[in-house]
Scaffold this motif. Structure first.
Motif, PDB file in Angstrom:
ATOM      1  N   SER A   1       0.827  -1.212   0.000  1.00  0.00           N
ATOM      2  CA  SER A   1       0.000   0.000   0.000  1.00  0.00           C
ATOM      3  C   SER A   1       0.857   1.255   0.000  1.00  0.00           C
ATOM      4  CB  SER A   1      -0.916   0.021   1.222  1.00  0.00           C
ATOM      5  OG  SER A   1      -1.814  -1.054   1.170  1.00  0.00           O
ATOM      6  N   ARG A   2       1.962   1.212   0.740  1.00  0.00           N
ATOM      7  CA  ARG A   2       2.844   2.377   0.793  1.00  0.00           C
ATOM      8  C   ARG A   2       3.589   2.589  -0.520  1.00  0.00           C
ATOM      9  NH1 ARG A   2       4.205   0.097   5.618  1.00  0.00           N
ATOM     10  NH2 ARG A   2       6.223  -0.576   4.849  1.00  0.00           N
ATOM     11  N   ASP A   3       3.920   1.501  -1.211  1.00  0.00           N
ATOM     12  CA  ASP A   3       4.702   1.604  -2.444  1.00  0.00           C
ATOM     13  C   ASP A   3       4.140   0.651  -3.488  1.00  0.00           C
ATOM     14  OD1 ASP A   3       6.613   2.091  -4.372  1.00  0.00           O
ATOM     15  OD2 ASP A   3       8.202   0.972  -3.354  1.00  0.00           O
ATOM     16  N   HIS A   4       2.959   0.986  -3.969  1.00  0.00           N
ATOM     17  CA  HIS A   4       2.255   0.123  -4.913  1.00  0.00           C
ATOM     18  C   HIS A   4       3.058  -0.065  -6.201  1.00  0.00           C
ATOM     19  CE1 HIS A   4      -1.912  -0.883  -6.825  1.00  0.00           C
ATOM     20  NE2 HIS A   4      -0.981  -1.695  -7.212  1.00  0.00           N
ATOM     21  N   ALA A   5       3.531   1.024  -6.794  1.00  0.00           N
ATOM     22  CA  ALA A   5       4.303   0.926  -8.045  1.00  0.00           C
ATOM     23  C   ALA A   5       5.579   0.138  -7.818  1.00  0.00           C
ATOM     24  CB  ALA A   5       4.613   2.316  -8.592  1.00  0.00           C
ATOM     25  N   GLY A   6       6.225   0.341  -6.684  1.00  0.00           N
ATOM     26  CA  GLY A   6       7.444  -0.412  -6.371  1.00  0.00           C
ATOM     27  C   GLY A   6       7.175  -1.898  -6.224  1.00  0.00           C
ATOM     28  N   THR A   7       6.006  -2.236  -5.679  1.00  0.00           N
ATOM     29  CA  THR A   7       5.626  -3.642  -5.543  1.00  0.00           C
ATOM     30  C   THR A   7       5.410  -4.279  -6.905  1.00  0.00           C
ATOM     31  OG1 THR A   7       4.629  -3.247  -3.383  1.00  0.00           O
ATOM     32  CG2 THR A   7       3.942  -5.239  -4.548  1.00  0.00           C
ATOM     33  N   VAL A   8       4.757  -3.562  -7.805  1.00  0.00           N
ATOM     34  CA  VAL A   8       4.554  -4.084  -9.160  1.00  0.00           C
ATOM     35  C   VAL A   8       5.911  -4.310  -9.821  1.00  0.00           C
ATOM     36  CG1 VAL A   8       3.620  -3.564 -11.459  1.00  0.00           C
ATOM     37  CG2 VAL A   8       2.243  -3.122  -9.416  1.00  0.00           C
ATOM     38  N   ALA A   9       6.832  -3.368  -9.640  1.00  0.00           N
ATOM     39  CA  ALA A   9       8.180  -3.517 -10.210  1.00  0.00           C
ATOM     40  C   ALA A   9       8.915  -4.700  -9.584  1.00  0.00           C
ATOM     41  CB  ALA A   9       8.974  -2.225 -10.016  1.00  0.00           C
ATOM     42  N   ARG A  10       8.778  -4.882  -8.266  1.00  0.00           N
ATOM     43  CA  ARG A  10       9.422  -6.026  -7.586  1.00  0.00           C
ATOM     44  C   ARG A  10       8.860  -7.349  -8.108  1.00  0.00           C
ATOM     45  NH1 ARG A  10       8.360  -5.995  -1.745  1.00  0.00           N
ATOM     46  NH2 ARG A  10       9.654  -7.843  -1.717  1.00  0.00           N
TER      47      ARG A  10
ATOM     48  N   ALA B   1       8.436  -6.419 -17.995  1.00  0.00           N
ATOM     49  CA  ALA B   1       7.339  -5.572 -18.467  1.00  0.00           C
ATOM     50  C   ALA B   1       7.841  -4.152 -18.681  1.00  0.00           C
ATOM     51  CB  ALA B   1       6.195  -5.579 -17.456  1.00  0.00           C
ATOM     52  N   SER B   2       7.336  -3.517 -19.702  1.00  0.00           N
ATOM     53  CA  SER B   2       7.726  -2.136 -19.993  1.00  0.00           C
ATOM     54  C   SER B   2       7.234  -1.226 -18.871  1.00  0.00           C
ATOM     55  CB  SER B   2       7.108  -1.694 -21.318  1.00  0.00           C
ATOM     56  OG  SER B   2       5.704  -1.573 -21.174  1.00  0.00           O
ATOM     57  N   PRO B   3       7.842  -0.062 -18.719  1.00  0.00           N
ATOM     58  CA  PRO B   3       7.344   0.897 -17.716  1.00  0.00           C
ATOM     59  C   PRO B   3       5.873   1.248 -17.929  1.00  0.00           C
ATOM     60  CG  PRO B   3       9.507   1.573 -18.507  1.00  0.00           C
ATOM     61  CD  PRO B   3       9.076   0.404 -19.362  1.00  0.00           C
ATOM     62  N   GLU B   4       5.444   1.307 -19.184  1.00  0.00           N
ATOM     63  CA  GLU B   4       4.043   1.619 -19.478  1.00  0.00           C
ATOM     64  C   GLU B   4       3.113   0.507 -18.987  1.00  0.00           C
ATOM     65  OE1 GLU B   4       6.818   3.771 -21.943  1.00  0.00           O
ATOM     66  OE2 GLU B   4       6.483   1.603 -21.887  1.00  0.00           O
ATOM     67  N   LEU B   5       3.513  -0.740 -19.217  1.00  0.00           N
ATOM     68  CA  LEU B   5       2.696  -1.859 -18.754  1.00  0.00           C
ATOM     69  C   LEU B   5       2.677  -1.909 -17.227  1.00  0.00           C
ATOM     70  CD1 LEU B   5       0.934  -4.305 -19.211  1.00  0.00           C
ATOM     71  CD2 LEU B   5       3.019  -5.682 -19.544  1.00  0.00           C
ATOM     72  N   GLN B   6       3.821  -1.679 -16.595  1.00  0.00           N
ATOM     73  CA  GLN B   6       3.857  -1.645 -15.128  1.00  0.00           C
ATOM     74  C   GLN B   6       2.932  -0.548 -14.599  1.00  0.00           C
ATOM     75  OE1 GLN B   6       7.608  -1.796 -13.094  1.00  0.00           O
ATOM     76  NE2 GLN B   6       8.515  -3.142 -14.636  1.00  0.00           N
TER      77      GLN B   6
ATOM     78  N   GLN C   1      -2.098   0.983 -11.972  1.00  0.00           N
ATOM     79  CA  GLN C   1      -3.381   1.698 -11.986  1.00  0.00           C
ATOM     80  C   GLN C   1      -4.554   0.727 -11.850  1.00  0.00           C
ATOM     81  OE1 GLN C   1      -4.061   4.075 -15.478  1.00  0.00           O
ATOM     82  NE2 GLN C   1      -5.876   5.029 -14.620  1.00  0.00           N
ATOM     83  N   ALA C   2      -4.509  -0.392 -12.551  1.00  0.00           N
ATOM     84  CA  ALA C   2      -5.620  -1.357 -12.523  1.00  0.00           C
ATOM     85  C   ALA C   2      -5.742  -2.049 -11.178  1.00  0.00           C
ATOM     86  CB  ALA C   2      -5.431  -2.388 -13.624  1.00  0.00           C
TER      87      ALA C   2
ATOM     88  N   ASP D   1      -4.839  -0.605  -8.242  1.00  0.00           N
ATOM     89  CA  ASP D   1      -4.960   0.388  -7.196  1.00  0.00           C
ATOM     90  C   ASP D   1      -6.202   0.069  -6.353  1.00  0.00           C
ATOM     91  OD1 ASP D   1      -6.516   3.282  -6.706  1.00  0.00           O
ATOM     92  OD2 ASP D   1      -4.386   3.259  -6.160  1.00  0.00           O
ATOM     93  N   PHE D   2      -6.156   0.392  -5.078  1.00  0.00           N
ATOM     94  CA  PHE D   2      -7.259   0.075  -4.178  1.00  0.00           C
ATOM     95  C   PHE D   2      -8.592   0.606  -4.705  1.00  0.00           C
ATOM     96  CE2 PHE D   2     -10.107   0.921  -0.653  1.00  0.00           C
ATOM     97  CZ  PHE D   2     -10.121  -0.297  -0.013  1.00  0.00           C
ATOM     98  N   GLY D   3      -8.607   1.860  -5.127  1.00  0.00           N
ATOM     99  CA  GLY D   3      -9.852   2.457  -5.620  1.00  0.00           C
ATOM    100  C   GLY D   3     -10.380   1.750  -6.852  1.00  0.00           C
ATOM    101  N   ALA D   4      -9.476   1.388  -7.762  1.00  0.00           N
ATOM    102  CA  ALA D   4      -9.900   0.687  -8.982  1.00  0.00           C
ATOM    103  C   ALA D   4     -10.475  -0.680  -8.646  1.00  0.00           C
ATOM    104  CB  ALA D   4      -8.719   0.548  -9.944  1.00  0.00           C
ATOM    105  N   MET D   5      -9.852  -1.366  -7.697  1.00  0.00           N
ATOM    106  CA  MET D   5     -10.354  -2.690  -7.320  1.00  0.00           C
ATOM    107  C   MET D   5     -11.686  -2.572  -6.581  1.00  0.00           C
ATOM    108  SD  MET D   5      -6.946  -4.945  -6.802  1.00  0.00           S
ATOM    109  CE  MET D   5      -7.893  -6.367  -6.497  1.00  0.00           C
ATOM    110  N   LYS D   6     -11.832  -1.526  -5.771  1.00  0.00           N
ATOM    111  CA  LYS D   6     -13.090  -1.353  -5.044  1.00  0.00           C
ATOM    112  C   LYS D   6     -14.244  -1.115  -6.012  1.00  0.00           C
ATOM    113  CE  LYS D   6     -15.219   0.993  -1.168  1.00  0.00           C
ATOM    114  NZ  LYS D   6     -14.979   1.714   0.063  1.00  0.00           N
ATOM    115  N   THR D   7     -13.991  -0.374  -7.074  1.00  0.00           N
ATOM    116  CA  THR D   7     -15.073  -0.130  -8.042  1.00  0.00           C
ATOM    117  C   THR D   7     -15.473  -1.406  -8.766  1.00  0.00           C
ATOM    118  OG1 THR D   7     -13.574   0.499  -9.838  1.00  0.00           O
ATOM    119  CG2 THR D   7     -14.389   2.276  -8.425  1.00  0.00           C
ATOM    120  N   ARG D   8     -14.595  -2.412  -8.764  1.00  0.00           N
ATOM    121  CA  ARG D   8     -14.913  -3.705  -9.377  1.00  0.00           C
ATOM    122  C   ARG D   8     -14.931  -4.800  -8.302  1.00  0.00           C
ATOM    123  NH1 ARG D   8     -11.098  -4.914 -14.116  1.00  0.00           N
ATOM    124  NH2 ARG D   8     -12.469  -6.723 -14.188  1.00  0.00           N
TER     125      ARG D   8
END
Length: 159
Positions: A57-66, A75-80, A85-86, A88-95
């Motif tokens: 939660s503190r470092d979501h983008a860093g976790t995806v990179a890890r 994965a490209s930086p764009e895909l990461q 974004q997909a 993210d907590f808010g995005a998951m809550k909406t789905r």
């Protein structure tokens, strides 16, 4: 189910129920610690990545990179960024109907309720000081190593 009762009844059950190897899915602190020890601390598979929600939660983008580095997917930086974004907590809550555990089985009665707030440690607001002290005492009894307890709660340090 014991966890659906009032907190003053459910919490002692959660804290005091001993682990039963015939019931590995029980809702107890002992069961959670058993799972942690069997997976995170196991040496059976040294090539594993152990993730912690608070740290993610503190470092979501860093976790995806890890995760990308661990899997070697390059994965490209764009895909990461898109994955970040997909997921993210808010995005998951909406789905929520797609992502809540046991979605469509009415476990949560409302799948969005699973995504209550997304803040680590938010649970403390629902308990008294005495209940939190009982939790800490049980946690320490089950997992004496303060570094491991700190990692479980914060994701800081190492497993």
């Amino acid at each position: 189910h014991p966890m659906l009762g009032p907190v003053d009844q459910a919490l002692p059950d959660f804290l005091e129920t001993q682990f039963d190897s015939n019931d590995v899915d029980s809702d107890s602190l002992a069961s959670i610690i058993w799972h942690f020890e069997q997976v995170a601390l196991s040496t059976r598979n040294p090539a594993k990545l152990v993730l912690n929600y608070a740290r993610m939660s503190r470092d979501h983008a860093g976790t995806v990179a890890r995760l990308d580095a661990f899997l070697g997917t390059e994965a490209s930086p764009e895909l990461q960024a898109a994955i970040t974004q997909a997921t993210d907590f808010g995005a998951m809550k909406t789905r929520a109907a797609d992502f809540a555990p046991e979605a469509n089985n009415d476990l949560w009665h409302d799948d969005k309720a699973f995504f209550a707030g997304g803040r680590s440690g938010h649970w403390r607001e629902a308990f008294t000081d005495d209940q939190i002290a009982a939790y800490h005492a049980a946690f320490e009894s089950l997992l004496p190593d303060p570094g491991l307890r700190h990692w479980i709660e914060t994701g800081e340090g190492n497993v």
